[in-house]
Motif scaffolding. Structure first.
Motif, PDB file in Angstrom:
ATOM      1  N   PHE A 164       0.855  -1.185   0.000  1.00  0.00           N
ATOM      2  CA  PHE A 164       0.000   0.000   0.000  1.00  0.00           C
ATOM      3  C   PHE A 164       0.893   1.237   0.000  1.00  0.00           C
ATOM      4  O   PHE A 164       2.056   1.186   0.399  1.00  0.00           O
ATOM      5  CB  PHE A 164      -0.937   0.009   1.218  1.00  0.00           C
ATOM      6  N   ARG A 165       0.339   2.346  -0.459  1.00  0.00           N
ATOM      7  CA  ARG A 165       1.070   3.615  -0.436  1.00  0.00           C
ATOM      8  C   ARG A 165       0.079   4.762  -0.358  1.00  0.00           C
ATOM      9  O   ARG A 165      -1.090   4.623  -0.746  1.00  0.00           O
ATOM     10  CB  ARG A 165       1.944   3.776  -1.685  1.00  0.00           C
ATOM     11  N   SER A 166       0.553   5.895   0.144  1.00  0.00           N
ATOM     12  CA  SER A 166      -0.295   7.079   0.188  1.00  0.00           C
ATOM     13  C   SER A 166      -0.519   7.598  -1.226  1.00  0.00           C
ATOM     14  O   SER A 166       0.349   7.480  -2.097  1.00  0.00           O
ATOM     15  CB  SER A 166       0.353   8.161   1.061  1.00  0.00           C
ATOM     16  N   LYS A 167      -1.705   8.141  -1.462  1.00  0.00           N
ATOM     17  CA  LYS A 167      -2.029   8.681  -2.784  1.00  0.00           C
ATOM     18  C   LYS A 167      -1.420  10.081  -2.930  1.00  0.00           C
ATOM     19  O   LYS A 167      -1.317  10.820  -1.947  1.00  0.00           O
ATOM     20  CB  LYS A 167      -3.545   8.779  -2.952  1.00  0.00           C
ATOM     21  N   PRO A 168      -1.009  10.474  -4.126  1.00  0.00           N
ATOM     22  CA  PRO A 168      -0.574  11.868  -4.350  1.00  0.00           C
ATOM     23  C   PRO A 168      -1.696  12.819  -3.954  1.00  0.00           C
ATOM     24  O   PRO A 168      -2.879  12.527  -4.165  1.00  0.00           O
ATOM     25  CB  PRO A 168      -0.303  11.908  -5.862  1.00  0.00           C
ATOM     26  N   ARG A 169      -1.322  13.968  -3.374  1.00  0.00           N
ATOM     27  CA  ARG A 169      -2.309  14.906  -2.832  1.00  0.00           C
ATOM     28  C   ARG A 169      -2.371  16.163  -3.704  1.00  0.00           C
ATOM     29  O   ARG A 169      -1.527  17.045  -3.589  1.00  0.00           O
ATOM     30  CB  ARG A 169      -1.944  15.265  -1.394  1.00  0.00           C
ATOM     31  N   THR A 170      -3.341  16.210  -4.586  1.00  0.00           N
ATOM     32  CA  THR A 170      -3.500  17.364  -5.467  1.00  0.00           C
ATOM     33  C   THR A 170      -4.257  18.485  -4.763  1.00  0.00           C
ATOM     34  O   THR A 170      -5.024  18.259  -3.833  1.00  0.00           O
ATOM     35  CB  THR A 170      -4.255  16.967  -6.744  1.00  0.00           C
ATOM     36  N   SER A 171      -4.014  19.711  -5.211  1.00  0.00           N
ATOM     37  CA  SER A 171      -4.717  20.875  -4.680  1.00  0.00           C
ATOM     38  C   SER A 171      -4.847  21.912  -5.792  1.00  0.00           C
ATOM     39  O   SER A 171      -4.348  21.728  -6.909  1.00  0.00           O
ATOM     40  CB  SER A 171      -3.952  21.474  -3.489  1.00  0.00           C
ATOM     41  N   LEU A 172      -5.520  23.014  -5.497  1.00  0.00           N
ATOM     42  CA  LEU A 172      -5.687  24.078  -6.483  1.00  0.00           C
ATOM     43  C   LEU A 172      -4.356  24.678  -6.915  1.00  0.00           C
ATOM     44  O   LEU A 172      -4.245  25.252  -7.993  1.00  0.00           O
ATOM     45  CB  LEU A 172      -6.574  25.186  -5.895  1.00  0.00           C
ATOM     46  N   PHE A 173      -3.339  24.538  -6.073  1.00  0.00           N
ATOM     47  CA  PHE A 173      -2.070  25.216  -6.315  1.00  0.00           C
ATOM     48  C   PHE A 173      -0.927  24.249  -6.613  1.00  0.00           C
ATOM     49  O   PHE A 173       0.232  24.627  -6.604  1.00  0.00           O
ATOM     50  CB  PHE A 173      -1.717  26.089  -5.103  1.00  0.00           C
ATOM     51  N   GLY A 174      -1.265  23.001  -6.867  1.00  0.00           N
ATOM     52  CA  GLY A 174      -0.234  22.014  -7.151  1.00  0.00           C
ATOM     53  C   GLY A 174      -0.287  20.874  -6.160  1.00  0.00           C
ATOM     54  O   GLY A 174      -1.156  20.812  -5.280  1.00  0.00           O
ATOM     55  N   GLU A 175       0.639  19.980  -6.302  1.00  0.00           N
ATOM     56  CA  GLU A 175       0.650  18.792  -5.449  1.00  0.00           C
ATOM     57  C   GLU A 175       1.321  19.083  -4.109  1.00  0.00           C
ATOM     58  O   GLU A 175       2.364  19.735  -4.051  1.00  0.00           O
ATOM     59  CB  GLU A 175       1.387  17.663  -6.159  1.00  0.00           C
ATOM     60  N   LEU A 176       0.703  18.589  -3.031  1.00  0.00           N
ATOM     61  CA  LEU A 176       1.292  18.735  -1.702  1.00  0.00           C
ATOM     62  C   LEU A 176       2.372  17.681  -1.504  1.00  0.00           C
ATOM     63  O   LEU A 176       2.170  16.507  -1.806  1.00  0.00           O
ATOM     64  CB  LEU A 176       0.227  18.557  -0.618  1.00  0.00           C
ATOM     65  N   CYS A 177       3.528  18.106  -1.019  1.00  0.00           N
ATOM     66  CA  CYS A 177       4.612  17.196  -0.685  1.00  0.00           C
ATOM     67  C   CYS A 177       5.105  17.527   0.720  1.00  0.00           C
ATOM     68  O   CYS A 177       4.838  18.612   1.244  1.00  0.00           O
ATOM     69  CB  CYS A 177       5.765  17.318  -1.684  1.00  0.00           C
ATOM     70  N   ASP A 178       5.803  16.580   1.335  1.00  0.00           N
ATOM     71  CA  ASP A 178       6.343  16.790   2.677  1.00  0.00           C
ATOM     72  C   ASP A 178       7.830  17.116   2.610  1.00  0.00           C
ATOM     73  O   ASP A 178       8.590  16.443   1.903  1.00  0.00           O
ATOM     74  CB  ASP A 178       6.130  15.547   3.535  1.00  0.00           C
ATOM     75  N   ASP A 179       8.235  18.129   3.364  1.00  0.00           N
ATOM     76  CA  ASP A 179       9.637  18.521   3.452  1.00  0.00           C
ATOM     77  C   ASP A 179      10.235  17.898   4.710  1.00  0.00           C
ATOM     78  O   ASP A 179       9.902  18.294   5.829  1.00  0.00           O
ATOM     79  CB  ASP A 179       9.751  20.047   3.489  1.00  0.00           C
ATOM     80  N   VAL A 180      11.093  16.904   4.543  1.00  0.00           N
ATOM     81  CA  VAL A 180      11.733  16.246   5.688  1.00  0.00           C
ATOM     82  C   VAL A 180      13.237  16.512   5.688  1.00  0.00           C
ATOM     83  O   VAL A 180      14.006  15.762   6.296  1.00  0.00           O
ATOM     84  CB  VAL A 180      11.447  14.726   5.679  1.00  0.00           C
ATOM     85  N   SER A 181      13.649  17.586   5.022  1.00  0.00           N
ATOM     86  CA  SER A 181      15.078  17.867   4.879  1.00  0.00           C
ATOM     87  C   SER A 181      15.737  18.245   6.197  1.00  0.00           C
ATOM     88  O   SER A 181      16.967  18.192   6.304  1.00  0.00           O
ATOM     89  CB  SER A 181      15.300  18.979   3.844  1.00  0.00           C
TER      90      SER A 181
END
Length: 254
Positions: free
Chosen positions: A111-128
């Motif tokens: 299983f995997r999380s689905k890509p998260r689309t929004s009005l302003f682009g795809e949400l991603c997580d910053d773990v840097s």
């Protein structure tokens, strides 16, 4: 678009705006970045589980089974920290349909999380700004499968089939909950299941999806599998919990 999906879409759009506004107001980069733990994924409600996609070899002619569902069993959730978690379970089988033998390979589920689309682009997580991926899990099922689980990260890059992968090493043998900490630097880059020859540094500023796969075909092991999932976070050294010693139960294998 269904009403529930539209609501989630608008919520992600709002999160995108608020997150970027907060970065500007804090003048991020002008001061020490936060080292506070980041919760990437939770598995406590049906809405949480709706954010995941599942798949197994049965999708292409294999014979494995897969269930991914909310688990509110008090016995299985004892010690998890939540009354409900996700349960990823089924039967890992290496065989495929007779007409496909020698043409495809069986023995996987995930299983995997689905890509998260929004009005302003795809949400991603910053773990840097974080050193470890932290997973709270419960290993069950056939003990021979304990070394066949992998965690997979997909980052925002030009090659969509690239995955950063690391084996899950369970310490407990009593089917109890445990926290597994994996340094981001220890993930290796793979593509369509094969090791990429020229390894690069993970682009941790934009993590798109997180998932877990069971690769029984790689290890040649079949049998019932059962994995509990509480949460997945990004943490630093000061948040790494050293597990207490656990008495081994010989009946559950090594």
């Amino acid at each position: 678009m269904a009403l529930s999906n539209l609501s989630a879409y608008l919520n992600r759009s709002t999160k995108y705006v608020l997150g970027n506004t907060a970065k500007i107001l804090r003048m991020e980069g002008a001061k020490e970045p936060s080292r506070a733990p980041i919760t990437l994924l939770t598995f406590h409600t049906r809405e949480d589980l709706n954010q995941f996609a599942t798949g197994c070899d049965a999708d292409i002619g294999g014979t494995s089974t897969l269930h991914f569902e909310l688990d509110d069993c008090p016995t299985r959730n004892e010690g998890s920290g939540s009354p409900a978690t996700a349960r990823f379970w089924g039967e890992m089988r290496l065989d495929v349909r007779p007409e496909l033998r020698g043409k495809i390979r069986g023995g996987y589920a995930g299983f995997r999380s689905k890509p998260r689309t929004s009005l302003f682009g795809e949400l991603c997580d910053d773990v840097s700004n974080h050193q470890f991926l932290a997973l709270r899990l419960r290993f069950g099922g056939d003990p021979r499968l304990r070394n066949s689980y992998f965690v997979n990260l997909q980052t925002d890059g030009p090659v969509t089939t690239d995955l950063w992968q690391h084996r899950l090493y369970f310490k407990r043998n009593d089917r109890g909950w445990e926290d597994i900490f994996i340094p981001f630097d220890n993930f290796i880059l793979t593509n369509t299941g094969e090791l990429v020859q020229h390894q690069i540094t993970m682009y941790r500023e934009r993590v798109r999806t997180v998932g877990i796969s069971l690769l029984g075909g790689n290890s040649g092991v079949s049998g019932p599998y059962d994995l509990g999932i509480h949460s997945i976070r990004a943490v630093n050294e000061e948040d790494v919990i050293k597990p207490p010693p656990v008495e081994r139960d010989p009946s559950h294998g090594v």
